[in-house]
Motif scaffolding. Structure first.
Motif, mmCIF file in Angstrom:
data_model
loop_
_atom_site.group_PDB
_atom_site.id
_atom_site.type_symbol
_atom_site.label_atom_id
_atom_site.label_comp_id
_atom_site.label_asym_id
_atom_site.label_seq_id
_atom_site.Cartn_x
_atom_site.Cartn_y
_atom_site.Cartn_z
ATOM 1 N N PRO A 93 0.738 -1.284 0.098
ATOM 2 C CA PRO A 93 -0.132 -0.101 -0.057
ATOM 3 C C PRO A 93 0.647 1.158 0.013
ATOM 4 C CG PRO A 93 -0.856 -1.622 1.878
ATOM 5 C CD PRO A 93 0.550 -2.048 1.125
ATOM 6 N N ALA A 94 0.288 2.254 -0.578
ATOM 7 C CA ALA A 94 0.932 3.343 -0.760
ATOM 8 C C ALA A 94 1.356 4.079 0.692
ATOM 9 C CB ALA A 94 0.234 4.621 -1.636
ATOM 10 N N ALA A 95 0.568 3.835 1.536
ATOM 11 C CA ALA A 95 0.751 4.463 2.957
ATOM 12 C C ALA A 95 1.745 3.659 3.477
ATOM 13 C CB ALA A 95 -0.346 3.948 3.818
ATOM 14 N N HIS A 96 1.949 2.500 3.204
ATOM 15 C CA HIS A 96 3.303 1.913 3.923
ATOM 16 C C HIS A 96 4.680 2.581 3.189
ATOM 17 C CE1 HIS A 96 5.841 -1.112 5.901
ATOM 18 N NE2 HIS A 96 6.260 -1.426 4.621
ATOM 19 N N VAL A 97 4.581 2.598 1.879
ATOM 20 C CA VAL A 97 5.662 3.402 1.191
ATOM 21 C C VAL A 97 6.035 4.936 1.828
ATOM 22 C CG1 VAL A 97 6.552 4.068 -1.066
ATOM 23 C CG2 VAL A 97 5.233 1.811 -0.820
ATOM 24 N N ASN A 98 5.094 5.474 2.060
ATOM 25 C CA ASN A 98 5.129 6.709 2.635
ATOM 26 C C ASN A 98 5.662 6.713 4.058
ATOM 27 O OD1 ASN A 98 4.016 7.782 0.299
ATOM 28 N ND2 ASN A 98 2.064 8.277 0.986
ATOM 29 N N GLN A 99 5.488 5.861 4.644
ATOM 30 C CA GLN A 99 6.045 5.766 6.027
ATOM 31 C C GLN A 99 7.575 5.315 5.723
ATOM 32 O OE1 GLN A 99 3.871 2.417 7.538
ATOM 33 N NE2 GLN A 99 2.128 3.985 8.596
ATOM 34 N N ILE A 100 7.754 4.484 5.056
ATOM 35 C CA ILE A 100 9.089 4.017 4.957
ATOM 36 C C ILE A 100 9.942 5.422 4.416
ATOM 37 C CG2 ILE A 100 10.838 3.036 3.292
ATOM 38 C CD1 ILE A 100 8.832 0.696 3.356
ATOM 39 N N ILE A 101 9.097 6.220 3.622
ATOM 40 C CA ILE A 101 10.140 7.425 2.960
ATOM 41 C C ILE A 101 10.116 8.538 4.228
ATOM 42 C CG2 ILE A 101 9.594 9.335 1.375
ATOM 43 C CD1 ILE A 101 8.593 7.102 -0.529
ATOM 44 N N ALA A 102 9.116 8.673 4.722
ATOM 45 C CA ALA A 102 9.197 9.643 5.725
ATOM 46 C C ALA A 102 10.056 9.286 6.938
ATOM 47 C CB ALA A 102 7.710 9.705 6.672
ATOM 48 N N ALA A 103 10.574 8.031 7.010
ATOM 49 C CA ALA A 103 11.451 7.619 8.038
ATOM 50 C C ALA A 103 13.013 7.715 7.685
ATOM 51 C CB ALA A 103 11.216 6.285 8.630
ATOM 52 N N LEU A 104 13.218 8.058 6.155
ATOM 53 C CA LEU A 104 14.488 7.894 5.762
ATOM 54 C C LEU A 104 15.457 9.210 6.593
ATOM 55 C CD1 LEU A 104 13.813 7.640 1.918
ATOM 56 C CD2 LEU A 104 14.503 6.003 3.454
ATOM 57 N N PRO A 105 16.541 8.727 6.992
ATOM 58 C CA PRO A 105 17.352 9.675 7.697
ATOM 59 C C PRO A 105 18.135 10.860 6.771
ATOM 60 C CG PRO A 105 18.640 7.625 7.374
ATOM 61 C CD PRO A 105 17.082 7.390 6.678
ATOM 62 N N LEU A 106 17.700 11.915 7.145
ATOM 63 C CA LEU A 106 18.340 12.829 6.336
ATOM 64 C C LEU A 106 18.999 13.981 7.637
ATOM 65 C CD1 LEU A 106 15.808 14.077 3.386
ATOM 66 C CD2 LEU A 106 17.822 12.658 3.397
#
Length: 103
Positions: A2-15
């Motif tokens: 699901p897109a929501a899961h992908v968005n969670q992964i992306i939001a957690a990317l360390p920058l």
């Protein structure tokens, strides 16, 4: 996935905005690592660049540069109007050669 899961992964990317390394290089490395460790799998659709930059609070150019580098290295496939996807033929990381077998 699901897109929501992908968005969670992306939001957690360390920058790290205070780091000397440019944000697009950090983003490139974080996405590449997520692909190689299986958090982002082949065929998975990534969000459009405008949505991606909103999720991370970075400029669209940062996302475009990271996507371009990943595409150049074979990690992403995409076409205008269709979307950007994790490549089905993800390049394997280059590892050190195995030591010769003892005889």
């Amino acid at each position: 996935m699901p897109a929501a899961h992908v968005n969670q992964i992306i939001a957690a990317l360390p920058l790290d905005r205070a780091a000397a390394e440019p944000l697009f290089r950090q983003l490139y490395g974080a996405i590449r690592a997520a692909i190689l460790d299986g958090r982002l799998s082949p065929g998975m659709r990534l969000p459009p660049t405008r949505e991606f930059c909103r999720l991370l609070g970075v400029s669209r150019q940062t996302v475009l540069n990271a996507y371009a580098q990943l595409a150049a290295e074979g990690y992403l496939d995409g076409t205008v109007g269709r979307g950007t996807f994790i490549s089905a033929d993800v390049p394997l990381p280059v590892s050190a050669p195995a030591p010769p077998a003892a005889s």
